[in-house]
Write a protein that holds these residues in place. Structure first.
Motif, PDB file in Angstrom:
ATOM      1  N   LYS A  15       0.991  -1.301  -0.026  1.00  0.00           N
ATOM      2  CA  LYS A  15      -0.046   0.027   0.079  1.00  0.00           C
ATOM      3  C   LYS A  15       0.848   1.173  -0.001  1.00  0.00           C
ATOM      4  O   LYS A  15       1.889   1.408   0.868  1.00  0.00           O
ATOM      5  CB  LYS A  15      -0.842  -0.015   1.021  1.00  0.00           C
ATOM      6  CG  LYS A  15      -2.206  -1.057   1.339  1.00  0.00           C
ATOM      7  CD  LYS A  15      -2.858  -0.839   2.395  1.00  0.00           C
ATOM      8  CE  LYS A  15      -4.112  -2.014   2.238  1.00  0.00           C
ATOM      9  NZ  LYS A  15      -4.900  -2.017   1.133  1.00  0.00           N
ATOM     10  N   ASP A  46      -4.299   2.288  -3.886  1.00  0.00           N
ATOM     11  CA  ASP A  46      -3.941   1.025  -2.959  1.00  0.00           C
ATOM     12  C   ASP A  46      -4.670   0.044  -3.304  1.00  0.00           C
ATOM     13  O   ASP A  46      -4.646  -1.166  -3.372  1.00  0.00           O
ATOM     14  CB  ASP A  46      -4.102   1.469  -1.661  1.00  0.00           C
ATOM     15  CG  ASP A  46      -2.796   2.281  -1.024  1.00  0.00           C
ATOM     16  OD1 ASP A  46      -1.759   2.078  -1.680  1.00  0.00           O
ATOM     17  OD2 ASP A  46      -3.313   2.981  -0.074  1.00  0.00           O
ATOM     18  N   LYS A  54      -0.174  -1.885 -10.664  1.00  0.00           N
ATOM     19  CA  LYS A  54       0.190  -1.039  -9.417  1.00  0.00           C
ATOM     20  C   LYS A  54       1.738  -0.803  -9.503  1.00  0.00           C
ATOM     21  O   LYS A  54       2.180   0.157  -9.003  1.00  0.00           O
ATOM     22  CB  LYS A  54      -0.066  -1.905  -7.986  1.00  0.00           C
ATOM     23  CG  LYS A  54       0.247  -1.078  -6.838  1.00  0.00           C
ATOM     24  CD  LYS A  54      -0.139  -1.929  -5.616  1.00  0.00           C
ATOM     25  CE  LYS A  54      -1.256  -1.259  -4.941  1.00  0.00           C
ATOM     26  NZ  LYS A  54      -1.754  -1.978  -3.716  1.00  0.00           N
TER      27      LYS A  54
END
Length: 126
Positions: A15, A46, A54
């Motif tokens: 995260k 996140d 990501k």
């Protein structure tokens, strides 16, 4: 980056808010919706980005697919560029995408809400 842990040791399960200190610039903090915007952006970064997305976002922001050596030892700065001066300039803001400056881990996010309210097609345009 991969679905578990990549060769470079970065898991896509991290995260951003647990790995980087997130700093909002003055313009963003002045917005009445600044905290809500930051919360929404962090939730998107996140939760909505999965797998290689990501890792690509990490690379877009930092220029590399590496997490800080220690959690929170590096920062990501969120900036809103200065406001345009007239309706036509506000219209151009709507055409811009977020940009990054990886040398300083900076994300520039145009103020789309202000551009919608102040652009030449807005009822508030003077």
């Amino acid at each position: 980056c991969g679905s578990a842990v990549a060769d470079d040791g970065v898991s896509d399960q991290f995260k951003f808010g647990e790995q980087f200190t997130i700093i909002a610039d003055k313009e963003l903090r002045k917005l009445g919706v600044g905290k809500a915007f930051m919360s929404l952006l962090m939730d998107i970064m996140d939760s909505d980005f999965k797998g290689t997305e990501k890792c690509e976002l990490l690379k877009f922001i930092t220029g590399r697919i590496l997490l800080p050596p220690r959690p929170l030892s590096e920062h990501i700065k969120l900036e809103m560029p200065l406001a345009p001066m007239n309706g036509r300039e506000f219209d151009k803001v709507l055409l811009r995408l977020p940009a990054s400056h990886s040398c300083g881990n900076v994300i520039e996010v145009p103020n789309y809400l202000e551009a919608l309210l102040m652009g030449s097609k807005s009822p508030y345009y003077t």
